[in-house]
Structures are given as C-alpha cells and as structure tokens.
Scaffold this active site. Structure first.
Site, PDB file in Angstrom:
ATOM      1  CG  HIS A 102      -6.042   1.818   4.910  1.00 59.11           C
ATOM      2  ND1 HIS A 102      -5.676   2.788   5.815  1.00 59.11           N
ATOM      3  CD2 HIS A 102      -4.996   0.949   4.844  1.00 59.11           C
ATOM      4  CE1 HIS A 102      -4.458   2.521   6.259  1.00 59.11           C
ATOM      5  NE2 HIS A 102      -4.024   1.418   5.691  1.00 59.11           N
TER       6      HIS A 102
ATOM      7  N   GLY B 144       2.619  -1.145   4.332  1.00 59.85           N
ATOM      8  CA  GLY B 144       2.643   0.286   4.013  1.00 59.85           C
ATOM      9  C   GLY B 144       4.073   0.757   3.836  1.00 59.85           C
ATOM     10  N   GLY B 145       4.608   1.432   4.864  1.00 58.91           N
ATOM     11  CA  GLY B 145       5.931   2.070   4.787  1.00 58.91           C
ATOM     12  C   GLY B 145       7.014   1.184   4.166  1.00 58.91           C
TER      13      GLY B 145
ATOM     14  CD  GLU C 269      -3.268   5.492   6.541  1.00 57.90           C
ATOM     15  OE1 GLU C 269      -3.209   5.525   5.300  1.00 57.90           O
ATOM     16  OE2 GLU C 269      -2.352   5.034   7.254  1.00 57.90           O
TER      17      GLU C 269
ATOM     18  N   GLY D 218       1.922   2.292  10.812  1.00 57.77           N
ATOM     19  CA  GLY D 218       2.872   3.390  10.655  1.00 57.77           C
ATOM     20  C   GLY D 218       3.510   3.834  11.965  1.00 57.77           C
TER      21      GLY D 218
ATOM     22  CG  ASN E  98      -1.771   1.189   1.370  1.00 60.66           C
ATOM     23  OD1 ASN E  98      -1.844   2.000   0.453  1.00 60.66           O
ATOM     24  ND2 ASN E  98      -2.442   1.323   2.508  1.00 60.66           N
ATOM     25  CD1 TRP E  99       3.870   1.057  -2.777  1.00 59.25           C
ATOM     26  CD2 TRP E  99       3.820   2.152  -4.729  1.00 59.25           C
ATOM     27  NE1 TRP E  99       4.684   0.380  -3.661  1.00 59.25           N
ATOM     28  CE2 TRP E  99       4.669   1.032  -4.861  1.00 59.25           C
ATOM     29  CE3 TRP E  99       3.633   2.982  -5.838  1.00 59.25           C
ATOM     30  CZ2 TRP E  99       5.330   0.732  -6.057  1.00 59.25           C
ATOM     31  CZ3 TRP E  99       4.286   2.685  -7.029  1.00 59.25           C
ATOM     32  CH2 TRP E  99       5.131   1.571  -7.139  1.00 59.25           C
ATOM     33  CE  LYS E 100      -0.385   3.280   4.606  1.00 59.49           C
ATOM     34  NZ  LYS E 100      -0.390   3.399   6.045  1.00 59.49           N
TER      35      LYS E 100
ATOM     36  CB  SER F   6       4.672  -1.744  12.266  1.00 61.09           C
ATOM     37  OG  SER F   6       4.199  -0.421  12.463  1.00 61.09           O
TER      38      SER F   6
ATOM     39  CD  GLU G 102      -3.756  -2.588   7.241  1.00 63.42           C
ATOM     40  OE1 GLU G 102      -2.630  -2.822   6.793  1.00 63.42           O
ATOM     41  OE2 GLU G 102      -4.400  -1.560   6.973  1.00 63.42           O
TER      42      GLU G 102
HETATM   43  P1  PGA Z   1       2.464   0.234   7.745  1.00 66.99           P
HETATM   44  O1  PGA Z   1       1.044   0.449   7.062  1.00 66.99           O
HETATM   45  O2  PGA Z   1       3.032  -1.041   7.193  1.00 66.99           O
HETATM   46  O3  PGA Z   1       3.254   1.462   7.354  1.00 66.99           O
HETATM   47  O4  PGA Z   1       2.229   0.164   9.220  1.00 66.99           O
HETATM   48  C1  PGA Z   1       0.172  -0.621   6.809  1.00 66.99           C
HETATM   49  C2  PGA Z   1      -1.083  -0.120   6.150  1.00 66.99           C
HETATM   50  O5  PGA Z   1      -1.508   0.999   6.440  1.00 66.99           O
HETATM   51  O6  PGA Z   1      -1.686  -0.805   5.304  1.00 66.99           O
END
Ligand code: PGA
Length: 254
Positions: free
Chosen positions: A98, A237-238, A100, A176, A9-11, A216, A170
């Site tokens: 998600h 994500g990250g 977010e 994050g 997930n590049w966001k 994470s 999640e």
């Molecule tokens: P993260 O994000 O790996 O940076 O914690 C995961 C996600 O939001 O899908």
C-alpha cells in the site's frame, strides 16, 4: 473472467468494540442482500483479525484480510507479524505494498516481493498495490512508473504464484483526498496493466487476474468505475468505515 472483488481497507481506525460493531453491521446488511458473485474482503488491523475472522465464518463470499505482513519469515524482528502467523489464524488475504507503507514506512520493491513470496508460501493471496505520486503523473510518466513497480516485484513470480495475486491500482494523489482519477485515467492505467500481464504471462492469466481500483471510491462513483472494461472491483479506504456505504459500493459491482 476475473473475479469481481471489493475489499475494505480499514487502516488504523477504530478500537475493538467499534471494529466488531462495524463488522456486525456489515454482516447484517450482507445477510439481507448478499451479492455472492462479488467477493468481499475486509482488511482489518492485526489485533482484530482473529475475532472478525470468526464473525465472518459462514457468511458466503465474505473474507478477512490483513493490511501488511513482514518481509522476514520469523525471528528477532520486534513488532513484526509474519505471514505464517496470519496463516495460523486462517487469514486468506493480505494487502502488500500500500502506498502508505511505501511512503511512510519506506517499504521498497525489494522488500515487497519478499512479502509477496512469503504470503504465497503461506497460502495467503496478496492484494498487491501499485500507483504513482502526483509529480510522476504531471510529467506524464505514470504508466512507465506503475509497470516498473510491477516489473520489480510481482512480475518476478512464476505463473502459478502470479495467479494467486489480486492487483490494486491506487494513484497516490487520489487516496483519502476526495479526488478520484477520471474514468479515462483509470481505464488507461488498467488497460496498460492488463496488457503488461498479457505480455508476461499470456492472455488467459491476464483475463483471470482481478485488477482493482482504489482512491476515493464512494457509493456515488463506484458503479461508473466498476463498469470500466478493465476494472474488476475496488479497494476502499474511508468509505469502508461505514457499513451501509460499503455495502452500497459492493452492490455497485455486479
Ligand atoms: P480511500 O483509500 O478510499 O480513503 O481513498 C483507499 C486506500 O487507501 O486503499
């Protein structure tokens, strides 16, 4: 058996040039060492979907996904992107729900089920996210909270449509933050999710549903998480913004 899946997930990171470079680096690493048993899905920002989808054509078990779609099918919804538009670009996956989107854009379960239904109607498999905030976990209500998220959304689907889904658990407090849930906490929730699917759709569908963990995940902790009994992969994500790190995570899922 559920399919093994690792999704990036590049966001909202990177411009066009850096996104193409990241996809290129990743594809180069995949071509050297393709763990074809694991499906790799790169969920990229809307403007880069078409280009990166084209770049990924021919790479076995690599697919592109969107990070969201509209809960409306078409019309006067300025700034929205419909599931049908994604289908016209031949995008096979979309992340829906998600945390977010839920927290920062106030998306509610009733909107999310519409998005899921529209995605499925357009032949796109949703990667449906669920997860609890820290306060709920501290009150020890996390399992009821997450199962309720599923009951108010995807558990309203018929069996055929439900079998198109990928689920991603999640915990919001682990996204994050560098703070991963413990292996016991992850397995406890994944097992509860699996049992609730069995109760609703039967054990055959439950065993075939891929349930990913996100929050994470890094190359250093991926293997122990993916080895848990009810975890079929991850939503990253990250760590997916670095091609080598991401391929190392992918290769931890075998
Ligand atoms: P993260 O994000 O790996 O940076 O914690 C995961 C996600 O939001 O899908």
């Amino acid at each position: 058996m559920a399919k093994k899946i690792v999704a990036a997930n590049w966001k909202m990171n990177n411009d066009e040039y850096s996104s193409k470079s990241l996809a290129y680096e990743f594809l180069k690493l995949v071509s050297r060492q393709n763990n074809i048993e694991t499906i790799k899905i790169i969920c990229v920002p809307f403007p880069f979907l078409a280009t990166i989808n084209l770049m990924c054509q021919g790479a076995e078990s690599v697919f592109v996904g969107a990070q969201n779609c509209s809960s409306h099918d078409k019309g006067a919804f300025t700034g929205e992107v419909s599931a049908n538009m994604l289908q016209s670009l031949k995008i096979p996956y979309v992340i829906i729900g998600h945390s977010e989107r839920r927290e920062l854009f106030f998306e509610k379960n009733k909107d999310l089920i519409k998005k899921v239904e529209l995605a499925i109607e357009n032949n796109i498999s949703p990667i449906f996210c669920c997860g609890e905030p820290l306060g709920i976990r501290e009150k020890n209500n996390h399992i009821d909270y997450v199962i309720n998220q599923l009951e108010e959304t995807v558990f309203n689907l018929n069996t055929e449509d439900f079998s198109r889904l990928i689920l991603a658990y999640e915990p919001i407090w682990a996204i994050g933050t560098g703070k991963t849930a413990s292996n016991e906490e992850i397995q406890e929730m994944h097992s509860a999710i699996r049992k609730s699917i069995t109760k609703k759709y039967g054990s055959s569908i439950s065993q075939k549903t891929s349930v990913l963990y996100g929050g994470s995940v890094k190359s250093v902790n991926a293997k122990e998480i993916f080895d848990l009994k009810d975890v079929d992969g991850g939503l990253i994500g990250g760590a997916s913004l670095n091609a080598q790190e991401f391929i190392d995570i992918v290769n931890s899922n075998n």
